[in-house]
Design an enzyme around this catalytic site. Structure first.
Site, PDB file in Angstrom:
ATOM      1  CB  VAL A 159      30.416  53.022  53.824  1.00 54.06           C
ATOM      2  CG1 VAL A 159      31.880  52.707  53.543  1.00 54.06           C
ATOM      3  CG2 VAL A 159      29.705  53.379  52.513  1.00 54.06           C
ATOM      4  CB  CYS A 160      30.707  52.656  59.203  1.00 56.90           C
ATOM      5  SG  CYS A 160      31.341  54.293  58.822  1.00 56.90           S
ATOM      6  CG  ASP A 161      26.483  47.368  58.803  1.00 56.93           C
ATOM      7  OD1 ASP A 161      25.874  47.203  59.871  1.00 56.93           O
ATOM      8  OD2 ASP A 161      26.562  46.495  57.910  1.00 56.93           O
TER       9      ASP A 161
END
Length: 165
Positions: A59-61
């Protein structure tokens, strides 16, 4: 105080929460080359601050890629991605993601950003997922602290707020 969960487990947020309408606090973080970088809210440039727990997660990527690409296309704004990852991990991620020019910064050393924005998850020593838009005069015009850290922020609202800032 804002409350968040991480995979449905309640997290304790430490620091001072930042709300829409208030002056954005300045903060100092580390760039991937270990140099200090200080955010000055009255810089005359509108800025989107994208906060992720760790760029090494899916999700952060996705958040980091999506918002960097969108802000780059606008041309009249800058983006700061902040996490508590080590600068070495951020540099490796940027190279692997082909985003060497991304403005990604580490709050690992002293959590200056996380404390000033109220995003330090005490139980994990990571930052909660959030997005802030700061206008050219240094006022926070948009803020979203994502209630479930493993979920995405509202990209459309954040980008609309940046366009209007």
């Amino acid at each position: 105080m804002t409350s968040v969960t991480f995979k449905e487990k309640p997290m304790t947020l430490e620091g001072n929460s930042v709300k829409t309408g208030q002056q954005a606090p300045s903060f100092t973080v580390l760039a991937p080359d270990l140099s200090e970088k200080t955010f000055q809210p009255e810089s005359g440039t509108k800025t989107l601050i994208s906060v992720v727990p760790s760029v090494d997660t899916s999700v952060c990527d996705q958040q980091t890629r999506k918002l960097n690409e969108a802000v780059d296309q606008l041309g009249d704004a800058e983006i700061w991605t902040v996490s508590a990852d080590l600068p070495f991990a951020q540099r490796r991620w940027c190279a692997a993601a082909d985003l060497e020019s991304a403005h990604i910064y580490s709050d690992h050393r002293d959590l200056d950003f996380g404390t000033k924005y109220g995003l330090v998850m005490k139980e994990m020593r990571l930052l909660a997922r959030a997005v802030f838009v700061v206008d050219a005069q240094g006022t926070v015009t948009y803020s979203e602290v994502v209630p479930e850290v493993s979920s995405h922020p509202d990209y459309d609202k954040a980008l609309d707020a940046l366009k209007q800032a």
